[in-house]
Each structure stands twice: as structure tokens, then as C-alpha cells.
Motif scaffolding. Sequence first.
Motif, mmCIF file in Angstrom:
data_model
loop_
_atom_site.group_PDB
_atom_site.id
_atom_site.type_symbol
_atom_site.label_atom_id
_atom_site.label_comp_id
_atom_site.label_asym_id
_atom_site.label_seq_id
_atom_site.Cartn_x
_atom_site.Cartn_y
_atom_site.Cartn_z
ATOM 1 N N ASN A 57 0.809 -1.201 0.069
ATOM 2 C CA ASN A 57 -0.097 -0.154 -0.061
ATOM 3 C C ASN A 57 1.065 1.110 -0.001
ATOM 4 N N THR A 58 0.961 2.128 -1.117
ATOM 5 C CA THR A 58 1.853 3.018 -1.325
ATOM 6 C C THR A 58 1.139 4.317 -2.193
ATOM 7 N N PRO A 59 1.256 5.506 -1.726
ATOM 8 C CA PRO A 59 1.535 5.840 -0.165
ATOM 9 C C PRO A 59 0.693 4.884 0.962
ATOM 10 N N HIS A 60 1.446 4.946 1.935
ATOM 11 C CA HIS A 60 0.912 3.914 2.986
ATOM 12 C C HIS A 60 -0.103 4.557 4.186
ATOM 13 N N ASN A 61 -1.007 3.654 4.297
ATOM 14 C CA ASN A 61 -2.048 4.144 5.612
ATOM 15 C C ASN A 61 -1.836 3.150 6.585
ATOM 16 N N PRO A 62 -1.425 3.536 7.880
ATOM 17 C CA PRO A 62 -1.464 4.596 8.375
ATOM 18 C C PRO A 62 -0.149 5.674 8.662
ATOM 19 N N THR A 63 1.068 4.942 8.183
ATOM 20 C CA THR A 63 2.306 5.700 8.582
ATOM 21 C C THR A 63 2.496 6.749 7.649
ATOM 22 N N GLY A 64 1.909 7.032 6.475
ATOM 23 C CA GLY A 64 2.170 8.046 5.508
ATOM 24 C C GLY A 64 3.638 7.944 4.917
ATOM 25 N N LYS A 65 4.122 6.656 4.670
ATOM 26 C CA LYS A 65 5.217 6.316 4.204
ATOM 27 C C LYS A 65 5.062 6.072 2.659
ATOM 28 N N ILE A 66 6.022 6.440 1.793
ATOM 29 C CA ILE A 66 5.994 6.246 0.351
ATOM 30 C C ILE A 66 7.095 5.158 0.153
ATOM 31 N N PHE A 67 6.736 3.980 -0.355
ATOM 32 C CA PHE A 67 7.702 3.226 -0.688
ATOM 33 C C PHE A 67 8.800 3.633 -1.978
ATOM 34 N N SER A 68 9.685 3.558 -1.442
ATOM 35 C CA SER A 68 11.011 4.278 -2.286
ATOM 36 C C SER A 68 11.133 3.322 -3.490
ATOM 37 N N ARG A 69 11.852 3.693 -4.265
ATOM 38 C CA ARG A 69 12.279 2.887 -5.804
ATOM 39 C C ARG A 69 13.030 1.774 -5.165
ATOM 40 N N THR A 70 13.992 1.774 -4.501
ATOM 41 C CA THR A 70 14.851 0.976 -3.900
ATOM 42 C C THR A 70 14.085 -0.416 -3.241
ATOM 43 N N GLU A 71 13.141 0.083 -2.204
ATOM 44 C CA GLU A 71 12.133 -0.814 -1.616
ATOM 45 C C GLU A 71 11.475 -1.836 -2.537
ATOM 46 N N LEU A 72 10.738 -0.815 -3.680
ATOM 47 C CA LEU A 72 9.784 -1.693 -4.549
ATOM 48 C C LEU A 72 10.687 -2.358 -5.622
ATOM 49 N N GLU A 73 12.026 -2.050 -5.804
ATOM 50 C CA GLU A 73 12.795 -2.991 -6.700
ATOM 51 C C GLU A 73 13.147 -4.138 -5.818
ATOM 52 N N LEU A 74 13.313 -4.031 -4.597
ATOM 53 C CA LEU A 74 13.558 -5.340 -3.741
ATOM 54 C C LEU A 74 12.191 -6.178 -3.841
ATOM 55 N N ILE A 75 11.099 -5.895 -3.345
ATOM 56 C CA ILE A 75 9.997 -6.336 -3.637
ATOM 57 C C ILE A 75 9.660 -6.995 -4.874
#
Lengths: 482, 430
Positions: free
Chosen positions: A257-275
Motif C-alpha cells: 500500500n503506497t502511499p501507506h495508510n497509516p504511516t504516510g510512508k512512500i515506498f522508495s524505488r529501492t524498496e519496490l525494486e527489492l519487492i
Amino acid sequence: MMLASSCSLQWPSSLDPAKVVVIGEQARDNLAFPRGIVARRLLSALWPSLPCSRSPVAGWGIRRQPLTVMASSVVDDGGGLSADSVPKAHAPQISRRLANLKPTVFTKFSVLALEHNAINLGQGFPNFDGPEYIKEAAIEAINTVGKNQYARGHGIPALNASIAERFNKETGLTVDPEAEVTVTSGCSEAIAATMIGLINSGDEVILFSPFYDSYEATLAMVDAKIKSVTLRPPDFAVPVEELKSAFSSNTRAILVNTPHNPTGKIFSRTELELIASLCKEHDALAISDEVYDKLVFEGEHISIASLEGMFERTITLNSLGKTFSLTGWKIGWAIAPPHLTWGIRQAHSYITFAVATPLQWATVAALKSPDSYYEELVEEYSARKEILIEGLKDVGFEVYEPKGTYFVMADHTPFGFKDDTEFCEYLVKEVGVAAIPPSCFYSNPDDGKHLVRFAFCKDVETIKEAMGRLKAKLKRPALISS
Amino acid sequence: MAQFLADRALNLTSSNIVHLSRLAEKFNAINLAEGFPDFPAPPAIKNAAIAAINADFNQYRHVQGLCDQVAAMFETTQGLKVNPKTQVTICCGQSEALVAAVLAVINERDEVVLLDPSYETYEASVKLAGAKAKHVSLDPPNWNLDILRLENAMGSRTKAVIVNSPHNPTGKVFNEEELADIAKLCCRFDCLAITDEVYEHLVYTGTRHRSLATFPGMQDRTIVTSSISKTFSVTGWRIGWAIAPEAISSAIGSIHEKLVDSAPAPFQEAAVSALSSGPEYYLNLRAAYLDRRNLVCEMLEEAGLSVQYKPEGSFFVFARLPETYPLKDVDYVAELIKSAGVVIVPGCGFFHADSSSVDSYKDRYVRVAFCKNTATLLSAREAIRRHCKKSKGSEPAIMLTASYGATEGSTVWCISCTKSGLPNEFVSAV
């Protein structure tokens, strides 16, 4: 609609037989069908004579031979209770799948907020309305003969086309509105249809804690196994090792879930590439809930579907409600390649069958909004965010500033309450501000009990007033002098 | 045009349905297939929706007022008191109400009895819950219920019976005796009843629609589902409901919350106004539909079909093909599209029961909708008259033979022309 007669099977014409996967271990019981099509229950709903073995997921592979169908008789999966073992007289009226559903925290705190005349910064929907031109488009549709009747099940063509166009503008991906876009009754229904259509009982699905509560609920409803990976303050970064070890050969999907509820985090490109790389390695699906994609304050929103090799295994979900402040209209959508869309559509057709027609027409108008609309949206939400964050910091919260969404998580430890529920109850009753205790959004509630979620999808005066109440009535416990 | 596919009345593969739909479009056919009106929704309800949108009823909301109205209307029409706070769930159409009800009470390996011919989604919902659907046939020509047959289909594993009255596709309204018998069986087998009453206000000639829930022993074991769609000609608004005993209602609410969270807010508001319509609204509705029903029955009989059972409810006529017609319902439908430019629904998709007696008539029926402007129906009548004139005489203008077969898991639908010399376009639509 496809309800094949018992003697024939129908494949979606867009299938590539080379991508067929055989399920199960015994040739006699096997049915070849493309991986990632539909959940077994849906298959049996559609094709009653389909042989479906309950063989474990282990053993899946990509078959390069031509499509073959074994027309053996139905294999009784035989798992669980035998036909006569449950005495009828004691059979409960309510189905077993309810056992996994919990009452939501939102209802509790909305009721409390009303009772105590509290300002509601808990519920995640605006107290202001969407743009006039969208409402006018809805009204025009209501006044047009034909636009109050059933729409095509998977969406009116004009809306599917608009959705595809917008997706192309944002991600560069070209999708076929007819075969790859499905309109649903809100993103809620898109999530339910995705789970019911694509996730089998016993499948493993990875969630990031904290998560929007309906993910857990719908996965429980389809009897999936949830594996949770916890995001922790201050930056809620994806824990790499924990994520890697969550994946296994039994992983069916990961929900991002990005942008993320409830933290307001946005998954970065690096994180998405890992996933993405883990999805590809384990041949898993990615379900991406992007309803807050236009509410980005810092950084960039990236759709995981746009990463290399991901479109064919990603379901991208979105909706009208959050972006256009019309959360009650329930217009959402799912974008996925044809073989996944097919499963989602089948489920959708049995859940709501069709989506509110005039509001779909209005959504076409909404998606034509100029860039300036989105820029103003972000500006206005930024301003509200600032007021809220300042106010929270002022009274002593530790605040984790969100990069997106209209939620912010803060640590309430300074106020001396044992957990988030107790804190939020105090906050609503004694201070007159409602917020949400987020521990129920975590697989392990302990991970969230020191936190609280505030929403700033409220007009400025409301937020200011709420901050005023915090300042007046929320005090840290006095330091005990030794 | 593919909308009439959504009715799922066709037990054909989607390529066949798409094919028929494409044919219908190509020949600009008058559509008497789809189960929704081609006339505008009543101004009052539209204005109520517009007012709601303008008054900012556009965020998630629980509209208790709608639950109250649903309960009030149920009490007025059926004489049963229900608690609007604990027994009513507003859903995205009756479609969602039904699937939520099924998921709320049906477990895997339960059995659910359906009365055939039946609307396809019932079976699909049952299977979605992992349960087994058992079909009990109603008998033509009047679609009577053989109570012994129903009794034989029920047993210790029967969790529920689904009853759709007024009935799609036949237009039957189950009478007091049938409902009483069904009620007794539900009590005896200690099972639930789930009803679909969407056509509850579309009943004619003095027939009264009575809900199964009103029969002795049934209030605590019946889930009633309905909607505003057919009553107020707003099938695209997706506002329906389930009325059930408290514990079950709570379960339905939980499932509903997970499936869609809520029904569209402004239309919930509009429904509040709609449901407070006075009795004149319903009287006018019935009168208007009765005229259309009579027109369509005449039209079909003139065309040689037999309307053995004039529907007492719903807006469908289920007519039997002429005995002399040599081919199947699907062929008749295709022919009618091509030759008369009128599209209707082949009845085979509604028959699920497996029996030789059903086999003898399952492709002899067609369903014709009369939820259309009178002008539309008159045009259809003209078109069919012309078609009949054309086909009188020894040789039909076009003889269509249809076949479908399974090869290697795919289904092929062929229409071939037996009259030579016809332009290619008549055979190209495969």
C-alpha cells in the motif's frame, strides 16, 4: 458472462498456452490452467465438472507444452470434516468464515466521538466535499435517460478508457481498457474481488504491518495465511532481511500500500525494486493499493507495476474517493493483465455485478481534471498537515512526519497511558478529540500500542480547533521530583 | 449493448453471448432482452439524488434513515415488525445483499436448494461459498411447485432454500399455499430461507406478493433481500438491502463491510425519499406495467409463440416457442435478431436441473422483457409482424443452423446460412 456448460471449458481468449501451469502431482488429477488465474473456489463455481486436486502449491512450475485438459471426474478434495460428521441440530447458523472477522475500531471511536462531541480526526474521510464540476457531471448523468440503469459489469467504456489513459500518463504503461481495467464499487470492492478471485485458501500472502484493516479481514475471509513484515518508526523503512525471509515457495502474493495508510510512508524505488525481485524470484503476485497516489508531499509515488517484469504479475488498485474527496461514491478500479483481470472480474460480477452508473460518468469528468487540481490538492493538504504536526509536537507527541496520505502517526508515550486504546479513549472523552488506536493494524498489536493515528482530511478550522483542545486539555503527567 | 449479457440469462459461453450481442448491435436490434427500463427514472427520485449530491452527502456514511424506511415499508407491506437498527443492512444492490447473505450463513459443503428455472447468480453465489446447489424444477406450463419434489431435495445438509418471488424469468408469484408448504419444510428441516423480492411491487391483476418471512416459524429463519432498482427504475444506482434476524443481520453487515464497505451515499439518501412514496406511485407503476405486459403477451401470441402462463409479476414474459419450430431457443433468438431486429433471451440459461423431463423443454422457452417504453414495444411488435409475414410461406428467408461443440477445451459457435446467394455479411459473424 461465462458459465460454461458442464461439458465444455472456456479459456479467456487472451491466454498464452505456453504459460500454462499444472497444479497437483498426479497426472490424473491435474488440471492445466494458467497460473494466477483464479482461486480454486471460483473455478469450481464456474466449471462444476472441473477436476481440482488439493495438492499443495509446491510443485508449481511453468509448462511449455501445449494446453491439455484432463477430463477426469471431480476429485473430492476430502479435506476437513466428512459429510456427516457435523450434527445438524448443533450446526451454527452463522458461517465459519465470520469467525475470522473482527469488529472494527472505526465504529467504536466514531460512536464515542459523537457521544462526547469530539472532533473526529480518526475517520479517514474528509469533512469537505469534492469539486463542483464532478458533482455536476453526476447530476447531468442522473438527468440523462439510460444513465441510471445497469452499466456494463466491468465498467462503462468511457471510464475504463479514462483510467487506462491516466495510468499511461503516470506510469508510461499502456493498458487495454477492455481487457485490463475493471471498475469496482470503491477500492474496497477491488480488494475483495482481488482476494476472492485470485487467492486460494491456504495461500500465503505477505502484508506490511501496520495495514489497512480490510486487508486482513478479506484475507481471513478467503482463508489465506498472512505473513507480516513490520514497518517501524521513525522512518518505517522496509526491513530487508525480515522481508526476504517472509517469502517462500508458498508465497502467493504480497500486498503493498503506497502511499501507506497509516504511516504516510512512500515506498522508495529501492524498496519496490527489492519487492519486485522477490516477487519474480518466487513467482508471486504484487497487489498494490495506490488510493493515496495523488497525496504526495515528499518524494515520488511509484507504481510497482511499472518496474521491469512486474506488470504481468501486478494488480494495481485505486479509487476516486480520496483524490476527489467523494469517498461515499464508491468508485474504484483494478488494473491488471488479462489473465489476472479475468479472475477479478468473475469475483466482481458476483459481488456487486455492476457499479453506480451516474457516478462512473462523473468519474470520467474527474479524471479529466487539470494538473492544477492535483497541485492545489497537495498544497491544501500540506497546509493542514503542517497545522496538525505543529500542534501535535507542541503538546509533546513524538511525530513521524508523513511523506504522503492524509494520516500521521505519533507516539503517545509521553502522556503515560498503558496502550493506544486507553490513550484514545482518554483523548476522546476528556480532551474531545477522536483519533484511532493503530495496534489492531499490526499482526502483533504490541508493535502499535505506543502509537496513535491522526487524520488531517478535515478543513483547517476543524484541525485548528482540535489542536486548541489538545493544548488546553492534554497534559503530560507531572514529573515526579525525587 | 453488452449490457444484456450482464443478465447472465444465457448458459452460453461468453463468446456466444458476445456474438449475439454483436449481431444485435449490427442489426440495430430492439432490445427486449435486458432487464432494465429504457424510460427515464421518476423525476422525484432523481431530484432527491441531485439534492443529496448538492447537500454534500458524498462521503462514507451509514444512513440510518434508509434502514428505518426499509423497516417501515416492510411493516406496511408485509405486516412484520423488524428493528431497523439491528436487522437491516443496506447493500450495493440486491446482488450484493444476496452474496453477503450467502457468505454469512453458508459453509463449505452445505447444500442450498434453488427453484428452477432460476437466475444464474444464485448458483454462482452458492458455489462461491463452497457449497452445493440443488435445483428443484417448477413445472410448466404454470411453473407450479411440486412440494414432494422439494421435500426430497432437502436433507440434513440443507442449509437454506433460495426463493425468488415474483420470479425471474417466469413472472410467477408464489401463492400462499406454496409459500406455506415451503415454510413448513424449512421449519421441519431446520434450515434458512433466503428470498429475492426485487419485483415485490410489480404484481398484477389482484395478486398479492407475500414474503416467505411472514409465514409461521419463518421470521427467525428468513433473510429477505430486495432493492429499489426495479421499483424505481434505477437499476444503475446499486441500492439494496437484507432484512434478517439480528445475529444473522450482524453477520451480513460484517461481510458487507469487507466486500464493499458501503453503498453509494447520495443514492442511499435518495432512496430514503423514494421509499416514502405514497400508494399512488405503486398503483401507477403497476398499471403502467400491466398495459405493457398485455401488449407483449399479445405480440408474442400473434407471432406464434404460446404464453401459457401470463406473468402475475416481474417484467418478464416466459413464452414457449411454437411446437412446430424445429430448432432451439438460441436459434430462434439469433433468427429474430437478424430477421426482425428484435433481441430477446433464450431460456436455456435458466434451467439447471438435470432431468429428462426438463431436457424436453429447456430449450423451448424465451424470455421477453417489457420494462420498456410503449413506443419501443410497439416498434418491436411491428418488426415481429413483418418478420412473421416474411417467414410465412414455404421457405424461410434465412434458415440458420446453429451448433456448438467442444474441441480441445474450446467452444465453437457456428451460424451457417442454408440459403445460398446471401451476402457474406450474414455468415461472417462467427
